[in-house]
Scaffold this motif. Structure first.
Motif, PDB file in Angstrom:
ATOM      1  N   LEU A 173     -41.701 -18.151 -22.677  1.00  0.00           N
ATOM      2  CA  LEU A 173     -41.628 -18.940 -21.447  1.00  0.00           C
ATOM      3  C   LEU A 173     -42.069 -20.383 -21.672  1.00  0.00           C
ATOM      4  CD1 LEU A 173     -43.055 -16.359 -18.874  1.00  0.00           C
ATOM      5  CD2 LEU A 173     -40.654 -16.875 -19.374  1.00  0.00           C
TER       6      LEU A 173
ATOM      7  N   LYS B  36     -36.821  -9.898 -20.762  1.00  0.00           N
ATOM      8  CA  LYS B  36     -36.108 -11.163 -20.605  1.00  0.00           C
ATOM      9  C   LYS B  36     -35.098 -11.106 -19.463  1.00  0.00           C
ATOM     10  CE  LYS B  36     -33.270 -14.376 -23.275  1.00  0.00           C
ATOM     11  NZ  LYS B  36     -32.563 -14.593 -24.564  1.00  0.00           N
TER      12      LYS B  36
ATOM     13  N   HIS C   5     -42.758 -12.406 -24.961  1.00  0.00           N
ATOM     14  CA  HIS C   5     -42.130 -12.809 -23.705  1.00  0.00           C
ATOM     15  C   HIS C   5     -42.933 -13.926 -23.039  1.00  0.00           C
ATOM     16  CE1 HIS C   5     -39.869 -12.602 -20.009  1.00  0.00           C
ATOM     17  NE2 HIS C   5     -40.977 -12.390 -19.333  1.00  0.00           N
TER      18      HIS C   5
END
Length: 269
Positions: A231, A72, A227
């Motif tokens: 997004l 991140k 991850h």
């Protein structure tokens, strides 16, 4: 940074020692269904450590959270590496204490509470494929709850104790789910902690090294998948809602201050 790494090492040692001893104690309690006790004691072990450690280092205490934070961009690569090394050392300290204090028969029976594939021949574990699926899915579930709620804005809104309580409950829940879904008596649940599994294998040796890669690959795959998924989360709408709530609170404070000032003016007059 070294102070934060040392803090992570000590906190991880306390967490791993607490989790390992409490889970083994649950299975040794003689209860009809000891699995029900596991999430309760995971919460009792994890909650105070989170409250104490989050303000100091972010409260990772697990390579999973460190890797997710690094993806991140919340921590640098150097800090992430130092944290993971510290967490592995903390795990070694915890299992060294467990081995020195635990009854030898219990230690052999539960392999020091380590992460076992196929029970290391003892019949208490699960196969490598099942373990990989559990590590991936349960880690993803934990990240889905923990990562958004640990953001600075959320911590300010909800308060540190509430955030830590939610994460501790989520941790206990996914472990309980992993223990229940397999239907294997004596299975201690998903590892969820690569450093804990590695430290147990280092101290106990032998069968715990069997398919040990599962306890690293599964969680790290989950970190990457989360991850990518994060997004696509509706962050703009969430931040807009948070900004609107913050503006409302500021307006209320301004209104309150204006009312107070007006009262002072009237009284002075």
């Amino acid at each position: 940074m070294w102070r934060a790494a040392v803090t992570e090492m000590v906190a991880t040692a306390c967490l791993v020692f607490g989790l390992t001893t409490t889970i083994i104690s649950c299975f040794e309690s003689g209860q009809t269904d000891p699995k029900l006790l596991v999430p309760v004691f995971i919460f009792i072990s994890g909650f105070p450590l989170l409250v104490a450690t989050v303000p100091l280092t972010g409260g990772h205490m697990n390579p999973v959270f460190t890797f997710a934070a690094a993806l991140k961009g919340a921590v640098s690569a150097v800090r992430a590496i130092s944290y993971v090394v510290a967490q592995c050392l903390g795990g070694l300290i915890a299992f060294a204490v467990v081995r020195a204090t635990m009854d030898r028969g219990t230690a052999v029976k539960y392999q020091l509470g380590g992460c076992a594939i196929d029970g290391g021949g003892g019949g208490a574990g699960v196969g490598a494929g099942t373990a990989l699926a559990l590590e991936f899915s349960c880690t993803f579930m934990l990240l889905y709850v923990a990562m958004p709620i640990f953001e600075e804005r959320r911590r300010r809104e909800l308060g540190l104790p509430t955030v830590c309580a939610v994460v501790a409950v989520a941790y206990g829940l996914v472990v309980y789910v992993s223990m229940t879904v397999t239907g294997r008596a004596g299975y201690g649940g998903v590892g969820l902690h690569p450093a804990r599994c590695w430290a147990a294998a280092m101290v106990f040796k032998g069968s715990l090294w069997g398919a040990h890669w599962v306890f690293w690959v599964g969680p790290f795959m989950a970190c990457v998948m989360y991850h990518v998924f994060s997004l696509a989360l509706p962050r703009e709408e969430l931040e807009k809602g948070s900004d609107e709530r913050e503006e409302d609170r500021n307006c209320d404070l301004d209104k309150f201050g204006g009312d107070v000032a007006k009262e002072f003016e009237i009284s002075d007059f």
